[in-house]
Design an enzyme around this catalytic site. Structure first.
Site, PDB file in Angstrom:
ATOM      1  N   GLY A 175      -3.701  24.261 -10.297  1.00  0.00           N
ATOM      2  CA  GLY A 175      -2.784  25.377 -10.524  1.00  0.00           C
ATOM      3  C   GLY A 175      -2.672  26.278  -9.310  1.00  0.00           C
ATOM      4  O   GLY A 175      -2.798  25.857  -8.158  1.00  0.00           O
ATOM      5  N   GLY A 176      -2.467  27.570  -9.602  1.00  0.00           N
ATOM      6  CA  GLY A 176      -2.281  28.544  -8.527  1.00  0.00           C
ATOM      7  C   GLY A 176      -3.475  28.615  -7.602  1.00  0.00           C
ATOM      8  O   GLY A 176      -3.361  29.102  -6.474  1.00  0.00           O
ATOM      9  N   GLY A 410      19.228  16.147  21.160  1.00  0.00           N
ATOM     10  CA  GLY A 410      18.588  17.386  20.717  1.00  0.00           C
ATOM     11  C   GLY A 410      17.082  17.289  20.815  1.00  0.00           C
ATOM     12  O   GLY A 410      16.388  18.294  21.044  1.00  0.00           O
ATOM     13  N   ALA A 411      16.564  16.075  20.654  1.00  0.00           N
ATOM     14  CA  ALA A 411      15.116  15.898  20.693  1.00  0.00           C
ATOM     15  C   ALA A 411      14.561  16.242  22.081  1.00  0.00           C
ATOM     16  O   ALA A 411      13.429  16.704  22.210  1.00  0.00           O
ATOM     17  CB  ALA A 411      14.757  14.473  20.301  1.00  0.00           C
TER      18      ALA A 411
HETATM   19  C1  HXC Z   1     -13.805  28.794 -17.565  1.00  0.00           C
HETATM   20  C2  HXC Z   1     -14.306  26.631 -17.038  1.00  0.00           C
HETATM   21  C3  HXC Z   1     -13.075  26.492 -16.366  1.00  0.00           C
HETATM   22  C4  HXC Z   1     -12.197  27.620 -16.329  1.00  0.00           C
HETATM   23  C5  HXC Z   1     -14.130  24.631 -16.229  1.00  0.00           C
HETATM   24  N1  HXC Z   1     -14.917  25.454 -16.930  1.00  0.00           N
HETATM   25  N2  HXC Z   1     -12.993  25.231 -15.876  1.00  0.00           N
HETATM   26  N3  HXC Z   1     -14.659  27.775 -17.629  1.00  0.00           N
HETATM   27  N4  HXC Z   1     -12.608  28.742 -16.928  1.00  0.00           N
HETATM   28  N5  HXC Z   1     -11.009  27.555 -15.680  1.00  0.00           N
HETATM   29  C6  HXC Z   1     -16.247  25.155 -17.469  1.00  0.00           C
HETATM   30  C7  HXC Z   1     -16.203  24.125 -18.570  1.00  0.00           C
HETATM   31  O1  HXC Z   1     -15.945  24.749 -19.812  1.00  0.00           O
HETATM   32  C8  HXC Z   1     -17.602  23.541 -18.481  1.00  0.00           C
HETATM   33  O2  HXC Z   1     -18.490  24.427 -19.126  1.00  0.00           O
HETATM   34  C9  HXC Z   1     -17.906  23.608 -17.008  1.00  0.00           C
HETATM   35  O3  HXC Z   1     -16.997  24.564 -16.448  1.00  0.00           O
HETATM   36  C10 HXC Z   1     -17.697  22.278 -16.314  1.00  0.00           C
HETATM   37  O4  HXC Z   1     -16.393  21.789 -16.658  1.00  0.00           O
HETATM   38  P1  HXC Z   1     -16.164  20.297 -17.202  1.00  0.00           P
HETATM   39  O5  HXC Z   1     -14.817  20.268 -17.816  1.00  0.00           O
HETATM   40  O6  HXC Z   1     -17.329  19.857 -18.039  1.00  0.00           O
HETATM   41  O7  HXC Z   1     -16.208  19.472 -15.857  1.00  0.00           O
HETATM   42  P2  HXC Z   1     -15.346  18.210 -15.428  1.00  0.00           P
HETATM   43  O8  HXC Z   1     -15.313  17.201 -16.520  1.00  0.00           O
HETATM   44  O9  HXC Z   1     -15.882  17.791 -14.101  1.00  0.00           O
HETATM   45  O10 HXC Z   1     -13.853  18.751 -15.231  1.00  0.00           O
HETATM   46  C11 HXC Z   1     -13.577  19.723 -14.276  1.00  0.00           C
HETATM   47  C12 HXC Z   1     -12.121  20.243 -14.448  1.00  0.00           C
HETATM   48  C13 HXC Z   1     -11.940  20.724 -15.911  1.00  0.00           C
HETATM   49  C14 HXC Z   1     -11.138  19.122 -14.107  1.00  0.00           C
HETATM   50  C15 HXC Z   1     -11.947  21.374 -13.433  1.00  0.00           C
HETATM   51  O11 HXC Z   1     -13.015  21.597 -16.273  1.00  0.00           O
HETATM   52  C16 HXC Z   1     -10.648  21.457 -16.089  1.00  0.00           C
HETATM   53  O12 HXC Z   1      -9.585  20.849 -16.232  1.00  0.00           O
HETATM   54  N6  HXC Z   1     -10.709  22.786 -16.114  1.00  0.00           N
HETATM   55  C17 HXC Z   1      -9.555  23.620 -16.288  1.00  0.00           C
HETATM   56  C18 HXC Z   1      -8.692  23.572 -15.034  1.00  0.00           C
HETATM   57  C19 HXC Z   1      -7.521  24.523 -15.121  1.00  0.00           C
HETATM   58  O13 HXC Z   1      -6.482  24.174 -15.681  1.00  0.00           O
HETATM   59  N7  HXC Z   1      -7.710  25.738 -14.649  1.00  0.00           N
HETATM   60  C20 HXC Z   1      -6.709  26.758 -14.657  1.00  0.00           C
HETATM   61  C21 HXC Z   1      -5.819  26.475 -13.482  1.00  0.00           C
HETATM   62  S1  HXC Z   1      -4.555  27.652 -13.357  1.00  0.00           S
HETATM   63  P3  HXC Z   1     -19.813  23.892 -19.885  1.00  0.00           P
HETATM   64  O14 HXC Z   1     -20.413  25.133 -20.452  1.00  0.00           O
HETATM   65  O15 HXC Z   1     -19.325  22.921 -20.907  1.00  0.00           O
HETATM   66  O16 HXC Z   1     -20.658  23.241 -18.833  1.00  0.00           O
HETATM   67  C22 HXC Z   1      -5.195  28.765 -12.330  1.00  0.00           C
HETATM   68  C23 HXC Z   1      -4.317  29.949 -12.151  1.00  0.00           C
HETATM   69  C24 HXC Z   1      -4.498  30.566 -10.835  1.00  0.00           C
HETATM   70  O17 HXC Z   1      -6.228  28.664 -11.812  1.00  0.00           O
HETATM   71  C25 HXC Z   1      -3.347  31.490 -10.658  1.00  0.00           C
HETATM   72  C26 HXC Z   1      -3.328  32.134  -9.334  1.00  0.00           C
HETATM   73  C27 HXC Z   1      -2.131  32.983  -9.176  1.00  0.00           C
END
Ligand code: HXC
Length: 520
Positions: A175-176, A410-411
């Site tokens: 994401g962001g 141009g290049a």
């Molecule tokens: C809180 C999170 C988290 C998050 C992961 N965890 N992402 N907690 N907020 N964004 C936690 C999980 O609950 C888990 O906790 C631990 O971290 C490890 O994650 P897993 O899923 O077990 O690991 P893995 O299988 O390796 O997968 C990693 C991952 C997946 C691909 C990153 O966790 C995932 O898809 N997370 C969400 C990604 C996402 O969409 N984020 C938001 C993006 S948008 P436990 O306690 O079970 O160990 C964004 C906006 C930014 O960031 C905007 C800026 C302007």
């Protein structure tokens, strides 16, 4: 209780806290991190920084959230390790996201820690390296987390062109969250670990029906070969970090300094006989421009940037007499070194980086022109090619060019030409400055003559040979001063070194303005 006892108790308490903060999210999660084939944040920092130089900041920070059960999941330092140390004896700031704490997710506290270390890097004029391994915005913290990203982006932009900023993708960035790395100067990716995408495979499947794996979508190949988002891909975390160290060795600490000189073992008057024979007789036959670059620079040491993206142009860092330069060069070995959209953007970005950080530019030219075709036109080759003109024209660092063979149309102008304030423009005797290649030119200017001829093939061949003899050489450009001299290829290294010395105190200023309006 005696004062001594109370002090020792407090000391012991501090040591306990420090020991705890070193464990990140705890032993189980550290094991899980290792099982994923990944190092921990602290292990990564110790690979990057010189032994014993790391000073951690904010190891006792805690997040403030009490919602969604987060009150039971507080870890000292939260999900990032920050601080400063030295890389090859030079001050470097660092932050490493700690995946063992809530997946390295970005809380308000994490963002504050990162912003603090970015501020220190700016105040003290030293590079910052971000080691990225994060699930993105901490979902439970909502807007506080999003606003934390905003604060980081703002600092990335303010720091751009002031201190070198490097991102190393050692885990996910979704994401962001990808935009902070995208705003930095260089992105490294560890193969099989680093992944970047705006929308992940699940969302893509739901919205468009397309099925794609995380790796195919956002892995190192996707970004170093296809999208050009990332600049370097390395097989392991260790080799990736050692590449980062190498890159830093070419860069100044900030935009007020010159790039750091290294000791030079390679003689400055080294003549390279091999270059006198490197250009094939047939103008359509390729050769490898990397051979030219390796032969000319110090000790054959050329750090290619964006090696696998738009390989028809080469960009990277090297040294002459120990002093860093940025090299831009066509690669006739790939698509004849043609300038297309990707090549233009790749080179423009690199030229602007070098200019921002006082790194002189040495350009090797062998370009048949811009790539023709509707896909390039519809893709905006006019807009993207203009970026490269803009970048060269705006660059005030020393600009030296060597024309090895073709400089058509141009290049010719784009590639550091005299009109774009090229300081020294040399050509080899094999240089050809022309509006276009001989066949194309003859078919335009002698079209009716050829059509009316009894033997069009023979006439075309004669006219091509006449055109080549009269126009396809560097001497007309040299007679106008557009080429400063025609040099023996073998003496290129010596000539470049002398030009760099002459230009070492070059002064050139832009007219006062807020900023230009580069055709982005
Ligand atoms: C809180 C999170 C988290 C998050 C992961 N965890 N992402 N907690 N907020 N964004 C936690 C999980 O609950 C888990 O906790 C631990 O971290 C490890 O994650 P897993 O899923 O077990 O690991 P893995 O299988 O390796 O997968 C990693 C991952 C997946 C691909 C990153 O966790 C995932 O898809 N997370 C969400 C990604 C996402 O969409 N984020 C938001 C993006 S948008 P436990 O306690 O079970 O160990 C964004 C906006 C930014 O960031 C905007 C800026 C302007």
């Amino acid at each position: 209780m005696s004062l001594e006892n109370s002090t020792s108790k407090k000391h012991a308490e501090l040591l306990d806290k420090k020991a705890l903060s070193l464990k990140g999210g705890g032993d189980k999660r550290v094991d899980a991190q290792h099982k994923r084939g990944k190092l921990t944040a602290r292990e990564r920092i110790s690979l990057l920084l010189d032994v014993g130089t790391f000073e951690e900041l904010d190891p006792l920070v805690l997040h403030r959230s009490t919602d969604f059960g987060l009150e039971n999941q507080q870890y000292l330092g939260d999900a990032v390790v920050t601080g400063y140390g030295e890389v090859n004896g030079r001050l470097t700031f660092v932050y490493a996201q700690d995946f063992t704490v809530l997946g390295g997710s970005l809380s308000e506290a994490v963002a504050n820690k990162i912003c603090k270390v970015m501020d220190r890097a700016m105040d003290n004029g030293a590079p910052i390296v971000g080691l990225i391994d994060s699930g993105g915005a901490r979902i439970q913290e909502g807007v506080d987390s999003l606003s934390g990203y905003g604060a980081i982006f703002q600092r990335n932009v303010m720091a751009s062109g002031v201190i070198p900023q490097i991102s190393v993708m050692m885990g996910p960035a979704a994401g962001g969250a990808t935009y902070s790395p995208a705003l930095t100067d260089f992105i490294f990716m560890v193969e099989g670990l680093g992944q970047m995408y705006i929308t992940g495979p699940d969302v893509i499947k739901a919205v468009t029906g397309e099925e794609i794996s995380h790796e195919d979508l956002g892995g190192s190949e996707a970004h170093t070969v296809k999208s050009g988002v990332a600049h370097f891909a390395e097989e392991t975390e260790e080799s990736c970090i050692s590449k980062v160290q190498k890159l830093l060795s070419f860069l100044p600490q900030n935009n007020m300094e010159n790039p750091p000189p290294a000791s030079a073992a390679d003689p400055s008057d080294r003549y390279a006989e091999s270059l006198n024979k490197i250009i094939p007789d047939n103008p359509n036959q390729p050769y490898n421009m990397l051979d030219v670059i390796h032969t000319v620079v110090d000790s054959q040491d050329f750090l290619q940037v964006h090696q696998n993206f738009a390989p028809n142009i080469l960009v990277g860092l090297a040294r002459f007499e120990g002093n860093p330069v940025g090299i831009v060069a066509q690669q006739p070995d790939h698509h004849a070194g043609v300038l297309d959209i990707d090549a233009s953007v790749k080179a423009a970005r690199f030229v602007r980086f070098c200019d921002a950080f006082n790194i002189p530019l040495v350009t090797f030219i062998d370009v048949p022109g811009f790539l023709p075709g509707s896909s390039q036109e519809y893709g905006g080759i006019i807009r993207h090619g203009a970026k490269l003109i803009f970048a060269y024209a705006e660059a005030t660092v020393p600009k030296i060019s060597i024309l090895t063979r073709k400089a058509y149309g141009g290049a010719y102008i784009v590639m550091s030409s005299k009109n774009l304030k090229g300081d020294i423009n040399y050509s080899w005797p094999t240089g050809q400055v022309a509006v276009m290649g001989a066949e194309g030119a003859v078919n335009i200017i002698h079209r009716s003559k050829i059509m009316d001829s009894d033997n069009p093939k023979k006439l075309t061949a004669e006219l091509v040979s006449e055109y080549e003899g009269n126009l396809m050489n560097p001497y007309i450009a040299a007679s106008r001063g557009m080429i400063d001299d025609v040099i023996e290829p073998g003496e290129t290294r010596t000539k470049v070194i002398k030009a760099l010395k002459m230009l070492a105190n070059k002064r050139d200023n832009m007219p006062p303005k807020k900023h230009g309006s580069i055709p982005l």
